[in-house]
Design a protein around this motif. Structure first.
Motif, PDB file in Angstrom:
ATOM      1  N   GLY A 305       0.794  -1.218   0.000  1.00  0.00           N
ATOM      2  CA  GLY A 305       0.000   0.000   0.000  1.00  0.00           C
ATOM      3  C   GLY A 305       0.826   1.267   0.000  1.00  0.00           C
ATOM      4  O   GLY A 305       0.290   2.359   0.156  1.00  0.00           O
ATOM      5  N   LEU A 306       2.151   1.127  -0.172  1.00  0.00           N
ATOM      6  CA  LEU A 306       2.993   2.323  -0.168  1.00  0.00           C
ATOM      7  C   LEU A 306       3.198   2.902  -1.565  1.00  0.00           C
ATOM      8  O   LEU A 306       3.697   4.009  -1.711  1.00  0.00           O
ATOM      9  N   ASP A 307       2.853   2.148  -2.600  1.00  0.00           N
ATOM     10  CA  ASP A 307       3.190   2.571  -3.955  1.00  0.00           C
ATOM     11  C   ASP A 307       2.349   3.759  -4.385  1.00  0.00           C
ATOM     12  O   ASP A 307       1.283   4.039  -3.838  1.00  0.00           O
ATOM     13  N   ASP A 308       2.856   4.458  -5.388  1.00  0.00           N
ATOM     14  CA  ASP A 308       2.172   5.628  -5.933  1.00  0.00           C
ATOM     15  C   ASP A 308       2.696   5.831  -7.344  1.00  0.00           C
ATOM     16  O   ASP A 308       3.909   5.786  -7.578  1.00  0.00           O
ATOM     17  N   LEU A 314      11.388   2.525  -6.240  1.00  0.00           N
ATOM     18  CA  LEU A 314      12.156   2.390  -5.005  1.00  0.00           C
ATOM     19  C   LEU A 314      11.960   0.979  -4.474  1.00  0.00           C
ATOM     20  O   LEU A 314      10.873   0.411  -4.576  1.00  0.00           O
ATOM     21  N   SER A 315      13.002   0.409  -3.887  1.00  0.00           N
ATOM     22  CA  SER A 315      12.886  -0.948  -3.349  1.00  0.00           C
ATOM     23  C   SER A 315      11.875  -1.012  -2.216  1.00  0.00           C
ATOM     24  O   SER A 315      11.309  -2.067  -1.934  1.00  0.00           O
ATOM     25  N   LEU A 316      11.607   0.100  -1.580  1.00  0.00           N
ATOM     26  CA  LEU A 316      10.615   0.152  -0.504  1.00  0.00           C
ATOM     27  C   LEU A 316       9.197  -0.026  -1.042  1.00  0.00           C
ATOM     28  O   LEU A 316       8.276  -0.317  -0.286  1.00  0.00           O
ATOM     29  N   LEU A 317       9.017   0.119  -2.343  1.00  0.00           N
ATOM     30  CA  LEU A 317       7.693   0.070  -2.953  1.00  0.00           C
ATOM     31  C   LEU A 317       7.461  -1.214  -3.733  1.00  0.00           C
ATOM     32  O   LEU A 317       6.555  -1.275  -4.556  1.00  0.00           O
ATOM     33  N   ARG A 318       8.265  -2.233  -3.498  1.00  0.00           N
ATOM     34  CA  ARG A 318       8.149  -3.444  -4.310  1.00  0.00           C
ATOM     35  C   ARG A 318       6.768  -4.081  -4.144  1.00  0.00           C
ATOM     36  O   ARG A 318       6.144  -4.008  -3.089  1.00  0.00           O
ATOM     37  N   GLU A 319       6.299  -4.742  -5.209  1.00  0.00           N
ATOM     38  CA  GLU A 319       4.941  -5.271  -5.246  1.00  0.00           C
ATOM     39  C   GLU A 319       4.701  -6.326  -4.170  1.00  0.00           C
ATOM     40  O   GLU A 319       3.585  -6.464  -3.671  1.00  0.00           O
ATOM     41  N   SER A 320       5.717  -7.065  -3.821  1.00  0.00           N
ATOM     42  CA  SER A 320       5.565  -8.122  -2.809  1.00  0.00           C
ATOM     43  C   SER A 320       5.456  -7.557  -1.401  1.00  0.00           C
ATOM     44  O   SER A 320       5.225  -8.288  -0.448  1.00  0.00           O
ATOM     45  N   GLY A 321       5.598  -6.254  -1.251  1.00  0.00           N
ATOM     46  CA  GLY A 321       5.553  -5.635   0.062  1.00  0.00           C
ATOM     47  C   GLY A 321       6.908  -5.659   0.735  1.00  0.00           C
ATOM     48  O   GLY A 321       7.879  -6.226   0.216  1.00  0.00           O
ATOM     49  N   VAL A 322       6.986  -5.029   1.894  1.00  0.00           N
ATOM     50  CA  VAL A 322       8.231  -4.987   2.669  1.00  0.00           C
ATOM     51  C   VAL A 322       7.967  -5.556   4.057  1.00  0.00           C
ATOM     52  O   VAL A 322       6.839  -5.500   4.564  1.00  0.00           O
ATOM     53  N   PRO A 323       8.986  -6.105   4.685  1.00  0.00           N
ATOM     54  CA  PRO A 323       8.792  -6.667   6.021  1.00  0.00           C
ATOM     55  C   PRO A 323       8.400  -5.596   7.035  1.00  0.00           C
ATOM     56  O   PRO A 323       8.979  -4.507   7.062  1.00  0.00           O
ATOM     57  N   LEU A 324       7.393  -5.908   7.832  1.00  0.00           N
ATOM     58  CA  LEU A 324       7.007  -5.061   8.965  1.00  0.00           C
ATOM     59  C   LEU A 324       7.333  -5.840  10.232  1.00  0.00           C
ATOM     60  O   LEU A 324       6.723  -6.880  10.520  1.00  0.00           O
ATOM     61  N   TRP A 325       8.312  -5.354  10.971  1.00  0.00           N
ATOM     62  CA  TRP A 325       8.751  -5.998  12.219  1.00  0.00           C
ATOM     63  C   TRP A 325       8.177  -5.194  13.385  1.00  0.00           C
ATOM     64  O   TRP A 325       8.390  -3.985  13.485  1.00  0.00           O
ATOM     65  N   MET A 326       7.425  -5.858  14.242  1.00  0.00           N
ATOM     66  CA  MET A 326       6.787  -5.201  15.382  1.00  0.00           C
ATOM     67  C   MET A 326       7.398  -5.754  16.662  1.00  0.00           C
ATOM     68  O   MET A 326       7.193  -6.943  16.997  1.00  0.00           O
ATOM     69  N   PRO A 378      -9.961  14.922   6.806  1.00  0.00           N
ATOM     70  CA  PRO A 378      -9.022  13.806   6.951  1.00  0.00           C
ATOM     71  C   PRO A 378      -8.055  13.772   5.774  1.00  0.00           C
ATOM     72  O   PRO A 378      -8.333  14.312   4.697  1.00  0.00           O
ATOM     73  N   THR A 379      -6.918  13.138   5.964  1.00  0.00           N
ATOM     74  CA  THR A 379      -5.946  13.025   4.879  1.00  0.00           C
ATOM     75  C   THR A 379      -6.420  11.988   3.871  1.00  0.00           C
ATOM     76  O   THR A 379      -7.092  11.020   4.212  1.00  0.00           O
ATOM     77  N   SER A 380      -6.040  12.196   2.610  1.00  0.00           N
ATOM     78  CA  SER A 380      -6.373  11.211   1.586  1.00  0.00           C
ATOM     79  C   SER A 380      -5.403  10.049   1.684  1.00  0.00           C
ATOM     80  O   SER A 380      -4.310  10.163   2.265  1.00  0.00           O
ATOM     81  N   ILE A 381      -5.788   8.909   1.120  1.00  0.00           N
ATOM     82  CA  ILE A 381      -4.919   7.727   1.162  1.00  0.00           C
ATOM     83  C   ILE A 381      -3.577   8.002   0.473  1.00  0.00           C
ATOM     84  O   ILE A 381      -2.518   7.655   1.015  1.00  0.00           O
ATOM     85  N   PRO A 382      -3.549   8.635  -0.716  1.00  0.00           N
ATOM     86  CA  PRO A 382      -2.238   8.937  -1.315  1.00  0.00           C
ATOM     87  C   PRO A 382      -1.362   9.813  -0.414  1.00  0.00           C
ATOM     88  O   PRO A 382      -0.154   9.615  -0.329  1.00  0.00           O
ATOM     89  N   ASP A 383      -1.974  10.801   0.252  1.00  0.00           N
ATOM     90  CA  ASP A 383      -1.200  11.670   1.149  1.00  0.00           C
ATOM     91  C   ASP A 383      -0.656  10.879   2.337  1.00  0.00           C
ATOM     92  O   ASP A 383       0.458  11.143   2.813  1.00  0.00           O
ATOM     93  N   ARG A 384      -1.422   9.931   2.840  1.00  0.00           N
ATOM     94  CA  ARG A 384      -0.947   9.113   3.954  1.00  0.00           C
ATOM     95  C   ARG A 384       0.297   8.325   3.536  1.00  0.00           C
ATOM     96  O   ARG A 384       1.273   8.230   4.282  1.00  0.00           O
ATOM     97  N   ARG A 385       0.238   7.743   2.346  1.00  0.00           N
ATOM     98  CA  ARG A 385       1.388   6.959   1.860  1.00  0.00           C
ATOM     99  C   ARG A 385       2.623   7.841   1.744  1.00  0.00           C
ATOM    100  O   ARG A 385       3.724   7.454   2.158  1.00  0.00           O
ATOM    101  N   VAL A 386       2.424   9.010   1.141  1.00  0.00           N
ATOM    102  CA  VAL A 386       3.557   9.914   0.950  1.00  0.00           C
ATOM    103  C   VAL A 386       4.166  10.306   2.284  1.00  0.00           C
ATOM    104  O   VAL A 386       5.397  10.298   2.463  1.00  0.00           O
ATOM    105  N   ASN A 387       3.347  10.644   3.261  1.00  0.00           N
ATOM    106  CA  ASN A 387       3.880  11.096   4.538  1.00  0.00           C
ATOM    107  C   ASN A 387       4.535   9.955   5.327  1.00  0.00           C
ATOM    108  O   ASN A 387       5.480  10.205   6.083  1.00  0.00           O
TER     109      ASN A 387
END
Length: 599
Positions: A305-308, A314-326, A378-387
């Motif tokens: 959901g980060l792509d735009d 960018l490697s952070l925007l790859r289609e397979s997603g990126v690891p989220l470590w919590m 409220p912020t739009s979804i694209p703006d949320r991704r960008v921020n």
């Protein structure tokens, strides 16, 4: 001027010790010269005496190329050719210095003309006809600059008029005023217009200045429990500015993330981590993710959901997603996770140093992302991704988000805009002129973009600065920097591509050419007459391959060296000889052909 004096001046070898006089003689017929003006130039030369060698070199440095041409012109009065009457070792270097200066001047003028064309097109103005520029630069650099200055004044007047018109469309207390003024100050007039003419949720256009940055969070020094308690209904807010943040509760997507965040912070388990990651992905407009796994003291999943469509690759925007470590601040991501990694810390991680390839998102950072950028919307979804990317990318840096295998590809539809987005995500400001110049210098080549940006960003970091200025760009135009970039961009080319590019740089540095006819010129640089150049070079296919690498561009049914900084690398200059380069590539091709015949 008096005829006698004109005759003396025309035959006087000593005039080369007076560069101002020589430059004036190159621009004005002798008969039209004013006696007093000639005397002023001679007196100026006597007041600051130089040798003939110094005078000629100064003319070259000043861009008075036609004046230096006259130094070697035959039949210059009774003195004959000046360089013969002023014989000396120093005259041997003059032709080379003159040619190098001319090539540099052509490159500078081409770059500045490209920037002006870009400015004109961005505001819908037909660019001026600058076809005389190259001829002017060949004769006198100042003459070419006068043509550019006239075009720059025309553009500036048009830009000022457009800026005034856009400001006039802002109403009293218009919430867009701050963003529009930021666009106008940076020279990003199309972005300002887009803000005034398009819906806020439209993600199809607009530059980075059209997306308001997330607010800065003032809660550092408080625990996560304290901060989250401020979002309770009827809670007493310790700081008035928190009212803006608490407004996130009015947005269903943000409210869902807040609810799941409370549970995760209080009772971290697989179910809480899964619910939180699902809510965060939905807030960003992402698709369903992989299941959450508990391991090594934390929880891991993937998030997308980060792509735009506006952004570069960018490697952070790859289609397979990126690891989220919590996990907590004392539990870094496992070593086997593939970077880049987002590490969510359910607390205040202000003092945390993350491993390389990892960007930290803590509760303060997340609450900034959840807060509306306006008090009432409220912020739009694209703006949320960008921020979110604005919070993550600076921690990772250019190298970590660049695909090192293929380089950094800019959006083909809007390459300049995606370059602007890249700098914005890295936390670097740049005005329109800087962006236009960088677009020209990189030529959209996937390897050139990171190669050019890396030293610039390193220099900014060392100075603690966050704004690229035009003066900073001089560092990427030195002969050493150009040679390094040329070596990098030529390395992936095969022998046929190298040969054809070298031939183009040597024979058609500025003019269009036919690929087959260009290949037939290979005999000029050493290809044996019995060898068929078309068979050896496959000219059309090879030229098409050079188009994809941004060295060449199509010119109708023909090709030409790209009008960009990357194209400039294919032309002679800074110690690089394209004919010699082509000859070496042809020699390699012939060896390969011989080996194939032996088999």
């Amino acid at each position: 001027m008096d005829e006698t004096l004109a005759g003396i001046i025309g035959r006087w070898p000593g005039r080369w010790r007076h560069p101002l006089l020589v430059a004036e003689l190159a621009r004005t017929p002798l008969a039209a010269l004013d006696d007093r003006r000639v005397a002023e130039f001679v007196l100026a030369g006597l007041a600051a005496p130089v040798t003939e060698a110094e005078g000629v070199r100064r003319l070259i440095e000043d861009g008075e190329f036609a004046a230096v041409d006259a130094f070697f012109a035959p039949g210059a009065g009774d003195a004959g050719e000046p360089w013969r009457s002023l014989a000396g070792e120093w005259t041997r270097d003059i032709p080379g210095l003159l040619e190098d200066a001319r090539k540099t001047a052509r490159a500078v003028i081409a770059r500045e003309a490209a920037v002006l064309r870009e400015r004109a097109e961005r505001i819908g103005l037909v660019p001026a006809d600058l076809s005389d520029l190259e001829t002017a630069a060949e004769h006198r650099l100042a003459e070419a600059r006068q043509i550019l200055a006239a075009e720059e004044r025309r553009l500036r007047d048009a830009e000022d008029a457009l800026a005034a018109e856009l400001r006039g469309r802002l109403g009293p207390q218009d919430p867009r005023t701050e963003a529009v003024e930021a666009c106008l100050a940076a020279g990003e007039l199309p972005a300002a217009r887009w803000l005034l003419e398009n819906d806020r949720d439209d993600a199809g256009a607009g530059g980075p200045r059209t997306v308001r940055r997330a607010p800065r969070w003032p809660w550092y020094g408080h625990t996560a429990a304290e901060a989250l308690s401020w979002y309770d209904d009827g809670a007493q807010l310790p700081f008035p500015q928190l009212a803006r943040f608490v407004g996130a509760r009015r947005d269903p997507g943000a409210a869902a993330v807040l609810d799941r965040l409370r549970v995760l912070a209080a009772h971290p388990d697989v179910a809480a981590a899964d619910a939180f990651a699902t809510a965060l992905s939905g807030f960003l407009g992402g698709n369903p993710r992989s299941a959450v796994d508990e391991r090594d003291g934390g929880f891991v999943t993937t998030i997308d959901g980060l792509d735009d469509t506006r952004l570069p690759r960018l490697s952070l925007l790859r289609e397979s997603g990126v690891p989220l470590w919590m996990a907590g601040a004392d539990v870094p991501p496992p070593a086997d996770l593939t970077p880049p990694i987002i590490w969510f810390v359910p607390d205040n991680a202000e003092e945390l140093t993350a491993p390389a390839g990892t960007a930290v998102l803590d509760i303060p950072g997340l609450l900034c992302l959840l807060a509306p950028t306006d008090d009432d919307l409220p912020t739009s979804i694209p703006d949320r991704r960008v921020n979110l990317l604005r919070a993550l990318v600076p921690q990772l840096g250019l190298e970590a988000v660049t695909d090192t295998a293929g380089g950094l590809e800019l959006n083909d539809a809007r390459p300049r805009e995606s370059l602007a987005w890249l700098l914005d995500l890295l936390g670097i400001g740049a005005d329109a002129v800087v962006l236009d110049t960088l677009t020209y210098e990189t030529g959209r080549h996937p390897l050139a973009v990171p190669a050019v940006l890396t030293p610039l960003l390193r220099s900014l970091r060392d100075r603690g600065a966050y704004e690229l200025a035009t003066a900073d760009l001089e560092a990427i135009r030195t002969p050493e920097a150009r040679a390094r970039l040329r070596a990098l961009l030529l390395a992936p080319l095969d022998a046929a591509q190298r040969a054809l590019l070298g031939l183009a740089g040597a024979l058609f540095p500025s003019d269009p050419f036919d690929a087959v006819e260009l290949a037939s010129c290979a005999h000029l640089v050493g290809l044996p007459e019995e060898t068929a150049p078309e068979q050896l070079l496959q000219p059309t296919a090879t030229a098409d391959a050079l188009v994809t690498t941004h060295f060449l561009e199509h010119n109708g049914d023909q090709y030409r060296i790209a009008r960009s900084g990357v194209g400039d690398l294919a032309r002679a200059g800074a110690g690089w000889d394209p004919a010699e380069f082509a000859a070496e590539a042809l020699e390699r091709l012939q060896y390969g052909l011989g080996d194939a015949h032996d088999v």
